[in-house]
Write a protein that holds these residues in place. Structure first.
Motif, PDB file in Angstrom:
ATOM      1  N   ARG A 255     -13.243   0.599  -2.316  1.00  0.00           N
ATOM      2  CA  ARG A 255     -13.303   2.060  -2.195  1.00  0.00           C
ATOM      3  C   ARG A 255     -13.176   2.560  -0.764  1.00  0.00           C
ATOM      4  O   ARG A 255     -12.935   3.749  -0.549  1.00  0.00           O
TER       5      ARG A 255
ATOM      6  N   TYR B 241      -2.946   7.303  -8.951  1.00  0.00           N
ATOM      7  CA  TYR B 241      -3.047   5.850  -9.027  1.00  0.00           C
ATOM      8  C   TYR B 241      -1.656   5.301  -9.327  1.00  0.00           C
ATOM      9  O   TYR B 241      -1.104   5.522 -10.407  1.00  0.00           O
TER      10      TYR B 241
ATOM     11  N   GLY C 236     -11.760  11.372   0.644  1.00  0.00           N
ATOM     12  CA  GLY C 236     -11.634   9.972   1.026  1.00  0.00           C
ATOM     13  C   GLY C 236     -12.389   9.674   2.311  1.00  0.00           C
ATOM     14  O   GLY C 236     -12.550  10.537   3.173  1.00  0.00           O
TER      15      GLY C 236
ATOM     16  N   SER D   2      -3.372   6.477  -3.588  1.00  0.00           N
ATOM     17  CA  SER D   2      -4.808   6.192  -3.563  1.00  0.00           C
ATOM     18  C   SER D   2      -5.228   5.417  -2.320  1.00  0.00           C
ATOM     19  O   SER D   2      -6.342   4.899  -2.267  1.00  0.00           O
ATOM     20  N   VAL D   3      -4.370   5.375  -1.304  1.00  0.00           N
ATOM     21  CA  VAL D   3      -4.670   4.572  -0.112  1.00  0.00           C
ATOM     22  C   VAL D   3      -4.503   5.421   1.156  1.00  0.00           C
ATOM     23  O   VAL D   3      -3.481   6.079   1.341  1.00  0.00           O
TER      24      VAL D   3
ATOM     25  N   THR E 126      -7.700  -1.258 -11.521  1.00  0.00           N
ATOM     26  CA  THR E 126      -7.414  -2.336 -10.573  1.00  0.00           C
ATOM     27  C   THR E 126      -7.955  -3.671 -11.080  1.00  0.00           C
ATOM     28  O   THR E 126      -7.307  -4.713 -10.940  1.00  0.00           O
TER      29      THR E 126
ATOM     30  N   ARG F 172      -9.990   4.789   0.460  1.00  0.00           N
ATOM     31  CA  ARG F 172      -9.305   5.116  -0.774  1.00  0.00           C
ATOM     32  C   ARG F 172      -9.414   6.612  -1.055  1.00  0.00           C
ATOM     33  O   ARG F 172     -10.392   7.268  -0.693  1.00  0.00           O
TER      34      ARG F 172
ATOM     35  N   THR G 202       0.813  -1.218   0.000  1.00  0.00           N
ATOM     36  CA  THR G 202       0.000   0.000   0.000  1.00  0.00           C
ATOM     37  C   THR G 202       0.845   1.266   0.000  1.00  0.00           C
ATOM     38  O   THR G 202       0.363   2.335  -0.356  1.00  0.00           O
TER      39      THR G 202
ATOM     40  N   TYR H  78      -8.390   9.032  -4.493  1.00  0.00           N
ATOM     41  CA  TYR H  78      -7.925   8.825  -5.854  1.00  0.00           C
ATOM     42  C   TYR H  78      -7.173  10.031  -6.400  1.00  0.00           C
ATOM     43  O   TYR H  78      -7.409  10.491  -7.512  1.00  0.00           O
TER      44      TYR H  78
END
Length: 383
Positions: free
Chosen positions: A289, A297, A173, A144-145, A271, A292, A118, A294
């Motif tokens: 999601r 990416y 997020g 994105s995490v 993904t 997450r 991640t 975005y």
């Protein structure tokens, strides 16, 4: 995604027409802001209106706009009393402000390694880095995490240290039903152009449910003024927010959910396409999601540079972030204990590659990106 071909057209990483549809609005806002009665260009009624509008997006937390996400971290750490002799645990992999904001206050950034997939900071490594001198821990959401904030909260509580959430890239997020920026005692957003709520310039915000902390940040952002103007109760900074930016962000805020959804749909598609490539040396972020954001990416590619060249040959722009972990940067060499290593951060620096995910991409462009990545993985494994 619908089935189209990209026709060989270049796929940009950053949208070149990001504010094209807002051009006339922006020009009009410049005129109106410049001619309004009182000629207040900073911290005026529009700034207050934007802060109020943003509160509704973060469960009613206090929102204090400032000059950038970086300055927001500085304001928070200063309000918490972080200074010489203190340590702040930060990720070993990420943007320079993670180290700069701590070091500029005379404190010591202590680097913790990251999760190998991640790329967010590993909670176990954060806990191992805590010492009697630790004043705060400052996890950061990456690409994105979102970081594992429930575990971070528990670690901070158990050790009695402050929790600062670097949520600069994660506006919009949500993790376990809780918005990014509201997991720590305070968080930040960045409004720089490429972020999810980017503007035509710089800007940021501090987010907190702590009214006392919000009050301190408000004073610190304007030279330490509290109450009457020109009365300085504390030493502060110049981190004030621009009225023109406030007006522009108020204009763009209603469209933010749609832009976030477009980014999320692109990420879902990538993904799904890339999940089978893990055994071929291209690892996508985890699916789903929850937790997450975005903004970017990123995949992890064993042959990152070759993949980047392959994409460029097919008209796809990509971007390498943070090829050097923070402890390997000359600026932070004095904070690195002898013999200490951060293997996962170093591996991420060698393997990370960001793909286009800006919301202006067409379905055809997105499919072209995915096709190019998949073709590379198949060809390299066959070779």
């Amino acid at each position: 995604m619908t089935s189209h071909t990209a026709g060989g057209a270049a796929v940009p990483f950053f949208a070149p027409d990001l504010f094209e549809e807002d051009r006339e609005v922006l020009l009009d806002l410049v005129r109106r802001t410049g001619t309004v009665a009182g000629q207040r260009f900073i911290l005026g009624a529009l700034t207050a209106e934007l802060e109020g509008a943003l509160r509704a997006t973060v469960d009613g937390a206090e929102v204090v706009t400032c000059s950038s996400g970086t300055s927001g971290l500085t304001l928070i750490l200063t309000a918490m009393g972080v200074g010489p002799g203190d340590e702040v645990v930060v990720p070993a992999y990420g943007c320079a402000p993670l180290g700069n904001t701590v070091a500029n206050l005379g404190a010591t950034p202590v680097f913790a390694d990251i999760d190998p997939v991640t790329m967010v900071v590993d909670p176990a490594e954060v806990e191992r880095a805590i010492s009697p001198r630790t004043r705060a821990v400052m996890p950061a959401h990456m690409f994105s995490v979102m970081a594992d904030m429930p575990r971070m909260r528990e670690i901070a509580r158990r050790h009695g240290v402050r929790l600062v959430e670097d949520s600069a890239v994660a506006q919009g997020g949500v993790l376990d039903g809780r918005p990014a920026g509201t997991w720590g005692e305070a968080g930040v957003f960045s409004f720089v152009q490429v972020k999810t709520f980017g503007t035509a310039g710089e800007g940021g915000a501090v987010v907190t449910h702590d009214a006392e902390l919000a009050c301190a940040v408000r004073a610190l952002r304007s030279h330490g003024q509290e109450g009457p103007r020109f009365v300085h109760q504390r030493v502060g900074f110049n981190s004030r927010f621009d009225e023109l930016q406030a007006a522009f962000q108020l204009h763009r805020l209603p469209g933010l959910p749609a832009r976030l959804e477009r980014r999320a749909r692109i990420a879902d598609y990538y993904t799904e396409r890339f999940a089978p490539l893990a055994e071929r040396g291209v690892v996508p972020p985890p699916p789903g999601r929850d937790g997450r954001c975005y903004y970017v990416y990123s995949v992890l590619a064993e042959e990152r540079d070759a993949l980047k060249e392959h994409l460029a040959a097919h008209g796809v722009a990509s971007h390498v972030y943070y090829p050097l972990p923070l402890p390997h940067q000359p600026a932070f060499a004095r904070f690195v204990p002898p013999g200490r290593a951060w293997p996962h951060a170093r591996a991420a620096g060698r393997r990370q590659l960001a793909l286009p995910i800006n919301p202006h991409l067409t379905d055809a462009q997105v499919e072209h990106v995915a096709d190019a990545v998949c073709a590379f993985a198949v060809e390299r494994r066959a070779a």
